[in-house]
Design a protein around this motif. Structure first.
Motif, short mmCIF file in Angstrom:
data_model
loop_
_atom_site.label_atom_id
_atom_site.label_comp_id
_atom_site.label_asym_id
_atom_site.label_seq_id
_atom_site.Cartn_x
_atom_site.Cartn_y
_atom_site.Cartn_z
N GLY A 171 -20.56 -19.19 80.60
CA GLY A 171 -21.10 -19.16 79.24
C GLY A 171 -20.36 -19.96 78.20
O GLY A 171 -20.95 -20.40 77.22
N ALA A 172 -19.03 -20.17 78.36
CA ALA A 172 -18.25 -20.84 77.31
C ALA A 172 -16.98 -21.42 77.92
O ALA A 172 -16.62 -21.14 79.07
CB ALA A 172 -17.90 -19.86 76.19
N THR A 173 -16.31 -22.25 77.14
CA THR A 173 -15.02 -22.79 77.56
C THR A 173 -14.01 -21.64 77.62
O THR A 173 -13.68 -21.05 76.60
CB THR A 173 -14.54 -23.86 76.58
OG1 THR A 173 -15.53 -24.87 76.46
CG2 THR A 173 -13.24 -24.48 77.05
N THR A 174 -13.53 -21.34 78.83
CA THR A 174 -12.75 -20.12 79.04
C THR A 174 -11.49 -20.42 79.84
O THR A 174 -11.53 -21.14 80.84
CB THR A 174 -13.58 -19.06 79.79
OG1 THR A 174 -14.81 -18.84 79.08
CG2 THR A 174 -12.83 -17.75 79.90
N LYS A 175 -10.38 -19.87 79.39
CA LYS A 175 -9.12 -19.95 80.14
C LYS A 175 -9.00 -18.73 81.05
O LYS A 175 -9.17 -17.60 80.61
CB LYS A 175 -7.94 -20.00 79.18
CG LYS A 175 -6.57 -20.02 79.89
CD LYS A 175 -5.43 -19.76 78.92
CE LYS A 175 -5.30 -20.90 77.93
NZ LYS A 175 -4.11 -20.70 77.03
N PHE A 176 -8.68 -19.00 82.32
CA PHE A 176 -8.43 -17.91 83.26
C PHE A 176 -6.99 -18.03 83.74
O PHE A 176 -6.57 -19.07 84.24
CB PHE A 176 -9.39 -17.97 84.45
CG PHE A 176 -9.13 -16.90 85.49
CD1 PHE A 176 -9.49 -15.59 85.25
CD2 PHE A 176 -8.51 -17.22 86.69
CE1 PHE A 176 -9.24 -14.60 86.19
CE2 PHE A 176 -8.26 -16.23 87.64
CZ PHE A 176 -8.63 -14.92 87.39
N ARG A 177 -6.23 -16.95 83.56
CA ARG A 177 -4.82 -16.93 83.97
C ARG A 177 -4.64 -15.85 85.03
O ARG A 177 -5.09 -14.71 84.86
CB ARG A 177 -3.91 -16.66 82.78
CG ARG A 177 -2.43 -16.60 83.14
CD ARG A 177 -1.56 -16.30 81.94
NE ARG A 177 -1.53 -17.41 80.98
CZ ARG A 177 -0.71 -17.44 79.91
NH1 ARG A 177 0.09 -16.41 79.66
NH2 ARG A 177 -0.74 -18.47 79.09
N LEU A 178 -3.92 -16.23 86.09
CA LEU A 178 -3.67 -15.30 87.19
C LEU A 178 -2.19 -15.35 87.55
O LEU A 178 -1.60 -16.43 87.71
CB LEU A 178 -4.51 -15.67 88.41
CG LEU A 178 -4.37 -14.76 89.62
CD1 LEU A 178 -5.06 -13.42 89.36
CD2 LEU A 178 -4.97 -15.41 90.87
N GLU A 179 -1.59 -14.19 87.69
CA GLU A 179 -0.18 -14.11 88.08
C GLU A 179 0.00 -14.70 89.48
O GLU A 179 -0.74 -14.37 90.42
CB GLU A 179 0.27 -12.65 88.04
CG GLU A 179 1.76 -12.46 88.14
CD GLU A 179 2.16 -11.01 87.93
OE1 GLU A 179 3.31 -10.76 87.53
OE2 GLU A 179 1.31 -10.12 88.14
N ASN A 180 0.99 -15.59 89.60
CA ASN A 180 1.24 -16.26 90.87
C ASN A 180 2.73 -16.57 90.97
O ASN A 180 3.25 -17.43 90.24
CB ASN A 180 0.40 -17.53 90.99
CG ASN A 180 0.47 -18.16 92.36
OD1 ASN A 180 1.41 -17.92 93.14
ND2 ASN A 180 -0.52 -18.97 92.69
N SER A 181 3.43 -15.89 91.86
CA SER A 181 4.88 -16.06 91.98
C SER A 181 5.25 -17.41 92.58
O SER A 181 6.42 -17.83 92.48
CB SER A 181 5.47 -14.93 92.84
OG SER A 181 4.88 -14.94 94.14
N LYS A 182 4.29 -18.12 93.16
CA LYS A 182 4.57 -19.42 93.77
C LYS A 182 4.57 -20.54 92.74
O LYS A 182 4.92 -21.68 93.07
CB LYS A 182 3.55 -19.70 94.87
CG LYS A 182 3.60 -18.71 96.02
CD LYS A 182 2.56 -19.04 97.07
CE LYS A 182 2.61 -18.03 98.23
NZ LYS A 182 1.61 -18.32 99.27
#
Length: 237
Positions: free
Chosen positions: A164-175
């Motif tokens: 639907g829109a310009t969206t930032k997705f952040r996911l925790e990643n230890s690597k």
């Protein structure tokens, strides 16, 4: 002869006047007769006209709001969130796969638009750690500049559909060096992402105009008041 001469002189002295009446032509469909106008005015003076006037007012208000929102779009605004920064590696680190909303696309088969099953398409795309079944489902919106998520659930695997829109997705990643992977989803894209249990995630609407929509599928019922969830993981969102 004398009588005829007198009649001729009388007619010349008093010529017959031809009067032209400039009446409204009934063939003119755009002319409103006074009787019609009076009927309309009488209708507006009656209580029965209130619903009509209210509907007209709401319609004009809606048009005004739409025009104002369009006028607020920045001149350099591009409704495409990747802006040349996209890479398959960044999507892999964020445990996400994206699709085009147009045709041809893996999820848009005809002119009606796109359709997908988030669980099956995540598994088919190689996204791991998401929900295999949907014990709980959330559907919501994120308005411009707002944030959803920014939390961590220790007992639940989640799969998301974002569009639907310009969206930032952040996911925790230890690597990743900074401890998380982050991607931008375009306004014309649909993303499917997975967040395994114990992994923090957040969605941020970066679009100045449009609204982000999302579906969250969890494989267990989340107790938001329990101690198995952590909130406000990141302070910079």
């Amino acid at each position: 002869m004398r009588v005829q001469t007198e009649r001729r002189e009388s007619m010349m002295a008093n010529p017959r006047r031809i009067v032209y009446i400039n009446s409204a032509s009934s063939d003119n469909p755009f002319q409103i007769r006074p009787s019609y106008l009076a009927s309309i005015m009488q209708f507006f003076q009656k209580p029965q006209s209130l619903p009509f006037l209210l509907s007209l007012f709401l319609f004009l208000t809606w048009i005004s709001i739409r025009l104002q929102r369009v006028s607020q779009v920045p001149p350099n605004y591009i409704p495409r969130s990747t802006e040349g920064e996209w890479s398959a590696e960044s999507d892999m680190k964020a445990n996400l796969v994206r699709f085009s909303s147009g045709i041809p696309s893996q999820i848009a088969k005809d002119k009606r638009g796109w359709l997908l099953n988030p669980v099956s398409i995540a598994l088919a795309s190689g996204i791991s750690g998401g929900a295999v079944t949907c014990a709980s489902v959330h559907v919501g919106e994120i308005r411009p500049g707002r944030v959803r998520g920014n939390h961590r659930h220790h007992d639940t695997n989640e799969t998301f559909v974002i569009w639907g829109a310009t969206t930032k997705f952040r996911l925790e990643n230890s690597k990743v060096d900074n401890g998380y992977a982050e991607v931008i989803i375009g306004a014309e894209e649909i993303a499917v992402a997975a967040s395994p249990s114990g992994t923090a995630h957040a969605l941020v609407n970066k679009d100045p105009i449009r609204t982000t929509f999302f579906i969250g599928c969890q494989d267990s019922i989340i107790n938001y008041n329990g101690s198995r969830s952590e909130f406000n993981v990141w302070k910079d969102l």
